[in-house]
Scaffold this motif. Structure first.
Motif, PDB file in Angstrom:
ATOM      1  N   TYR A 166     -11.471 -26.611 -14.126  1.00  0.00           N
ATOM      2  CA  TYR A 166     -10.824 -27.082 -15.353  1.00  0.00           C
ATOM      3  C   TYR A 166      -9.802 -28.162 -15.032  1.00  0.00           C
ATOM      4  O   TYR A 166      -9.754 -29.212 -15.689  1.00  0.00           O
ATOM      5  CB  TYR A 166     -10.167 -25.909 -16.068  1.00  0.00           C
ATOM      6  CG  TYR A 166      -9.485 -26.288 -17.371  1.00  0.00           C
ATOM      7  CD1 TYR A 166     -10.228 -26.732 -18.463  1.00  0.00           C
ATOM      8  CD2 TYR A 166      -8.103 -26.196 -17.497  1.00  0.00           C
ATOM      9  CE1 TYR A 166      -9.610 -27.075 -19.655  1.00  0.00           C
ATOM     10  CE2 TYR A 166      -7.478 -26.531 -18.694  1.00  0.00           C
ATOM     11  CZ  TYR A 166      -8.239 -26.975 -19.774  1.00  0.00           C
ATOM     12  OH  TYR A 166      -7.616 -27.323 -20.949  1.00  0.00           O
ATOM     13  N   PHE A 167      -8.985 -27.937 -14.028  1.00  0.00           N
ATOM     14  CA  PHE A 167      -7.990 -28.939 -13.643  1.00  0.00           C
ATOM     15  C   PHE A 167      -8.648 -30.242 -13.211  1.00  0.00           C
ATOM     16  O   PHE A 167      -8.192 -31.337 -13.579  1.00  0.00           O
ATOM     17  CB  PHE A 167      -7.107 -28.399 -12.514  1.00  0.00           C
ATOM     18  CG  PHE A 167      -6.148 -27.320 -12.932  1.00  0.00           C
ATOM     19  CD1 PHE A 167      -5.763 -27.161 -14.253  1.00  0.00           C
ATOM     20  CD2 PHE A 167      -5.614 -26.452 -11.985  1.00  0.00           C
ATOM     21  CE1 PHE A 167      -4.867 -26.167 -14.638  1.00  0.00           C
ATOM     22  CE2 PHE A 167      -4.722 -25.456 -12.346  1.00  0.00           C
ATOM     23  CZ  PHE A 167      -4.341 -25.307 -13.679  1.00  0.00           C
ATOM     24  N   VAL A 168      -9.715 -30.136 -12.429  1.00  0.00           N
ATOM     25  CA  VAL A 168     -10.425 -31.338 -11.978  1.00  0.00           C
ATOM     26  C   VAL A 168     -10.983 -32.105 -13.171  1.00  0.00           C
ATOM     27  O   VAL A 168     -10.939 -33.334 -13.221  1.00  0.00           O
ATOM     28  CB  VAL A 168     -11.536 -30.968 -10.976  1.00  0.00           C
ATOM     29  CG1 VAL A 168     -12.424 -32.182 -10.678  1.00  0.00           C
ATOM     30  CG2 VAL A 168     -10.928 -30.432  -9.678  1.00  0.00           C
ATOM     31  N   SER A 169     -11.478 -31.361 -14.178  1.00  0.00           N
ATOM     32  CA  SER A 169     -12.034 -32.024 -15.369  1.00  0.00           C
ATOM     33  C   SER A 169     -10.957 -32.788 -16.139  1.00  0.00           C
ATOM     34  O   SER A 169     -11.255 -33.722 -16.883  1.00  0.00           O
ATOM     35  CB  SER A 169     -12.691 -30.996 -16.295  1.00  0.00           C
ATOM     36  OG  SER A 169     -11.729 -30.224 -17.003  1.00  0.00           O
ATOM     37  N   LEU A 170      -9.680 -32.386 -15.930  1.00  0.00           N
ATOM     38  CA  LEU A 170      -8.568 -33.050 -16.611  1.00  0.00           C
ATOM     39  C   LEU A 170      -7.956 -34.172 -15.765  1.00  0.00           C
ATOM     40  O   LEU A 170      -6.999 -34.815 -16.201  1.00  0.00           O
ATOM     41  CB  LEU A 170      -7.484 -32.030 -16.956  1.00  0.00           C
ATOM     42  CG  LEU A 170      -7.860 -30.935 -17.967  1.00  0.00           C
ATOM     43  CD1 LEU A 170      -6.694 -29.975 -18.162  1.00  0.00           C
ATOM     44  CD2 LEU A 170      -8.281 -31.520 -19.299  1.00  0.00           C
ATOM     45  N   GLY A 171      -8.504 -34.351 -14.566  1.00  0.00           N
ATOM     46  CA  GLY A 171      -8.041 -35.472 -13.751  1.00  0.00           C
ATOM     47  C   GLY A 171      -7.257 -35.117 -12.519  1.00  0.00           C
ATOM     48  O   GLY A 171      -6.672 -36.004 -11.884  1.00  0.00           O
TER      49      GLY A 171
END
Length: 368
Positions: A166-171
């Motif tokens: 999830y964090f990676v998907s947010l950048g």
């Protein structure tokens, strides 16, 4: 002759009553049962399923009993099996209740148990020795797990992987500051930590996909992750910890907060809403558009995700997520026992996959 006929009828009725009492399990008041058996003459010899959980008081653990009762009511209405929920407030009480069940007789019974802690191993071993089938839920005791019909549990490494994804998907980029609010010192926390870092380093997938190789973290990058130490799953402890964390202005640039339970996430929101952090510090923290994840399915956390609670604070976050780890999984454990009794194949290592709950899909998931 008529007198003899009446006598035989009375003796038959008494024998049937005794049979039904034996199959119906312990008296509710004496055993702590929260759902009574509905055995009838037609299914008096059918298996009776005892479901042993923690007390139905509060939080995730308490909600297990609530969901168990729903499933038990369904079984008792449908037949042919009967069932009851027996709760315990401590491991010693749970051990005693298992021993009481076995003392009543071991024919035509089965057990689904959420062990209070690892000391319940002694009682489970007695179940195994009595050749009573059992399903373990949530806390799996390795030394006896091979004898279980099924070991039903959520995916603790998946919780960590889901949060990282999830964090990676947010950048989130390799080496970004991450703060992890840990649950306790048990294997649950170890696995949730491991899942988080294994996803980032490309060792573990989430939802069938691995991290983009260009975004993979090195072992050196992982040094930017800070771990809180055991919060003991406590909202108030996490609130105090976050207030202390924000007491150092150097920490206001932390964007990624991985809380290993929804209660811990709520502790962060309560800290941001309270007076323990000065307003300038709150503004500096929120100006970075932080993101936070939890897990478990807590209704209060889902309200935040919906924008119905702490809306003024949550709207400043770039993302709020809760990874699934629902207490409703106990119903799967009970169904595994039913399937086993029906002669259907049952997966012994039954791990229930995680999913990320966000604003776009929160209405699809039950909360507690």
């Amino acid at each position: 002759m008529k007198t003899m006929t009446r006598l035989l009828a009375a003796l038959s009725a008494a024998a049937l009553t005794l049979s039904l009492t034996a199959c119906g399990g312990a008296d509710s008041a004496a055993s702590g049962s929260t759902a009574e058996s509905t055995a009838t003459a037609e299914n008096a010899s059918a298996t009776h399923i005892y479901v042993l959980t923690a007390a139905e008081d509060h939080g995730w653990t308490g909600s297990v009993a609530t969901f168990a009762k729903e499933k038990v009511e369904e079984l008792n209405a449908a037949g042919p099996y009967t069932a009851e929920v027996i709760t315990s407030a401590s491991a010693s009480e749970q051990i005693t209740k298992v021993e009481d069940i076995l003392a009543q007789g071991t024919e035509n019974i089965a057990i689904v148990i959420q062990p209070m802690d690892d000391t319940v191993q002694s009682a489970i071993q007695q179940v195994i020795d009595a050749e009573v089938p059992y399903v373990a839920f949530d806390r799996i005791i390795d030394s006896v797990s091979a004898s279980a019909v099924s070991n039903v549990k959520g995916d603790n490494t998946g919780i960590g992987a889901g949060s990282a994804a999830y964090f990676v998907s947010l950048g989130m980029q390799p080496g970004d500051k991450v703060y992890v609010y840990e649950g306790d010192t048990s294997s649950v926390t170890t696995l949730r930590n491991q899942g988080f870092t294994d996803y980032l380093t490309g060792k573990l997938e989430f939802d069938g996909a691995a991290i983009d190789p260009a975004l993979q973290w090195t072992e050196e990058d992982l040094a930017s992750i800070t771990y809180s130490g055991a919060m003991n799953w406590s909202r108030s402890t996490t609130k105090e910890s976050f207030e202390s964390l924000m007491g150092d202005s150097a920490n206001t640039d932390i964007r990624w907060i991985y809380a290993e339970d929804d209660e811990l996430s709520m502790g962060v929101f309560e800290a941001l809403a309270g007076g323990g952090i000065d307003e300038a510090t709150k503004e500096a923290f929120l100006a970075n558009a932080p993101a936070i994840t939890g897990c478990g399915g807590l209704g209060e956390m889902y309200d935040v995700i919906r924008g119905e609670s702490y809306a003024d604070i949550a709207s400043r976050f770039s993302g709020v997520c809760s990874v699934t780890y629902s207490p409703a999984m106990i119903q799967t454990a009970i169904q595994d026992m039913v399937d086993y009794l029906d002669g259907k194949p049952v997966e012994q290592d039954h791990v229930i996959a995680c999913e990320n709950v966000v604003a776009d899909n929160v209405e699809e998931y039950p909360s507690f």
